[in-house]
Design a protein around this motif. Structure first.
Motif, mmCIF file in Angstrom:
data_model
loop_
_atom_site.group_PDB
_atom_site.id
_atom_site.type_symbol
_atom_site.label_atom_id
_atom_site.label_comp_id
_atom_site.label_asym_id
_atom_site.label_seq_id
_atom_site.Cartn_x
_atom_site.Cartn_y
_atom_site.Cartn_z
ATOM 1 N N UNK A 160 0.859 -1.170 0.000
ATOM 2 C CA UNK A 160 0.000 0.000 0.000
ATOM 3 C C UNK A 160 0.902 1.229 0.000
ATOM 4 N N UNK A 161 0.582 2.186 -0.878
ATOM 5 C CA UNK A 161 1.377 3.400 -0.976
ATOM 6 C C UNK A 161 0.834 4.441 0.000
ATOM 7 N N UNK A 162 1.721 4.933 0.845
ATOM 8 C CA UNK A 162 1.367 5.979 1.805
ATOM 9 C C UNK A 162 2.344 7.120 1.621
ATOM 10 N N UNK A 163 1.973 8.078 0.765
ATOM 11 C CA UNK A 163 2.900 9.140 0.397
ATOM 12 C C UNK A 163 4.079 8.557 -0.365
ATOM 13 N N UNK A 164 5.271 8.780 0.129
ATOM 14 C CA UNK A 164 6.476 8.250 -0.495
ATOM 15 C C UNK A 164 6.863 6.879 0.058
ATOM 16 N N UNK A 165 6.050 6.347 0.948
ATOM 17 C CA UNK A 165 6.386 5.096 1.618
ATOM 18 C C UNK A 165 5.537 3.944 1.073
ATOM 19 N N UNK A 166 6.101 2.731 1.148
ATOM 20 C CA UNK A 166 5.415 1.513 0.728
ATOM 21 C C UNK A 166 5.247 0.606 1.947
ATOM 22 N N UNK A 167 4.008 0.274 2.249
ATOM 23 C CA UNK A 167 3.718 -0.623 3.377
ATOM 24 C C UNK A 167 3.419 -2.020 2.846
ATOM 25 N N UNK A 168 4.219 -3.045 3.211
ATOM 26 C CA UNK A 168 3.994 -4.394 2.677
ATOM 27 C C UNK A 168 2.628 -4.941 3.075
ATOM 28 N N UNK A 169 1.991 -5.624 2.124
ATOM 29 C CA UNK A 169 0.729 -6.314 2.357
ATOM 30 C C UNK A 169 0.979 -7.807 2.175
ATOM 31 N N UNK A 170 0.592 -8.604 3.145
ATOM 32 C CA UNK A 170 0.835 -10.054 3.073
ATOM 33 C C UNK A 170 -0.020 -10.677 1.973
ATOM 34 N N UNK A 171 0.639 -11.444 1.099
ATOM 35 C CA UNK A 171 -0.071 -12.136 0.030
ATOM 36 C C UNK A 171 -0.683 -13.432 0.555
#
Length: 353
Positions: free
Chosen positions: A83-94
């Motif tokens: 998930x994109x949060x501004x300039x950051x990427x938060x991993x999402x479990x597949x």
């Protein structure tokens, strides 16, 4: 409802040419997934570089539920989801759809083997177009396994992908060397994995005539599943694909996938003749193939457009009563394999009745 932004990291490929086509194919695959089982909930689908690395990005109205993440996890070209949060990427479990280990697809290496990522893509888009598309990730909660047929299965890559997904799979091929190589590989793999299974080759005879051979495999993911008779089937018939309707019950398959001969190293046999174009073979084989499909089933073909124009393949499918999906994202799969092969994908549906 707030808009959420997402990024899929494109899976790398050791094949240089396929790696170059990978982002484009992933974009088309996501667009098809969105147009079918995700009901158009994704927006702004496209490829962009983030930190010099290709990602597929999109937005959604609100969060992605477990059903959407499970389907996204089946994408052939997905490596990771964020998930994109501004300039950051938060991993999402597949949530990988994987009943058996994926090395069932990757261990085999031989000249002419179709890239396993493309094998998954072809199966995915065909299943999503079918009446079982929404249920693909349901796994064990289904009343029966999804049943897949590849009537030109070579050494069985598509059968193996279907089995990894938890489907029952049947294939048919005229090449005896491919049949023997597949039998030897699969029996060895099953033993090394120590999976509970049976595997035997049975001669097929009718009215005193030997029609071919059939490899029959039953396998369970563990001992408890075996005891509960929760098994998956894989069958492989050594015979001509134009006779497919002689070996399977009509109206019993949910999806059919076929990677037609490219007319380069391997031609298509029709009427005993070896031809570069697969059109004659398809014309003879399609009526039998279609008779084996359930109402609402999907049929997916890949082939070399240098030897068979797309419009001609569409015409053949329509002549057999199929609804060809030939607009929008379904036109996004053409890609270069080498100087003599431009591969495309065409998916069609059996009318629901």
């Amino acid at each position: 409802m707030s808009t959420r932004s997402w990024a899929l990291l494109v899976r790398p490929s050791a094949n240089r040419v396929y790696a170059a086509s990978g982002p484009q194919l992933l974009e088309a695959e996501v667009a098809v997934l969105d147009a079918t089982v995700l009901d158009g909930r994704l927006r702004d689908i496209g490829i962009r570089d983030l930190g010099g690395v290709p990602y597929l990005t999109f937005t959604s109205d609100g969060d992605l539920d477990a059903h959407a993440i499970a389907h996204l996890s089946t994408l052939s070209g997905i490596y990771a989801l964020f998930e994109r949060e501004g300039e950051h990427l938060r991993p999402v479990e597949l949530a990988a759809l994987q009943l058996f280990d994926e090395d069932l697809l990757t261990i085999q290496k031989y000249v002419g083997k179709t890239n396993e990522l493309f094998t998954r893509l072809l199966l995915n888009v065909t299943l999503w177009a079918s009446h079982v598309g929404v249920d693909l990730v349901a796994g064990a909660v289904r009343e029966r396994p999804i049943r897949v047929l590849d009537p030109m299965c070579g050494r069985g890559s598509s059968l193996h992908q279907a089995l990894v997904y938890g489907c029952d799979a049947d294939g048919l091929d005229v090449d005896g060397k491919d049949f023997d190589a597949h039998e030897a590989f699969l029996k060895t793999w099953l033993r090394r994995k120590r999976l509970k299974h049976t595997a035997e080759v049975i001669p097929i005879r009718r009215d005193g005539e030997r029609l071919g051979r059939r490899l029959e495999v039953a396998v369970a993911r563990d001992k408890d599943a075996w005891k509960a008779k929760d098994v998956r089937r894989l069958g492989f018939v050594h015979a001509d694909t134009t006779r497919a309707a002689e070996f399977f019950r009509p109206g019993t398959f949910d999806a059919l996938v076929a990677d037609a001969p490219y007319g380069v190293q391997h031609g298509a046999r029709a009427g005993g003749r070896l031809e570069r174009s697969p059109l004659s073979l398809l014309e003879q084989a399609l009526p039998g193939w279609v008779s084996l499909l359930r109402p609402g089933a999907g049929l997916g073909l890949s082939w070399n457009t240098h030897v068979a124009p797309r419009d001609e393949v569409v015409r053949l499918l329509a002549s057999c009563g199929l609804e060809a999906l030939d607009a929008g994202p379904w036109r996004g799969f053409a890609h270069r394999v080498d100087a003599s092969i431009e591969r495309d994908v065409l998916v069609a549906r059996v009318p629901a009745g």
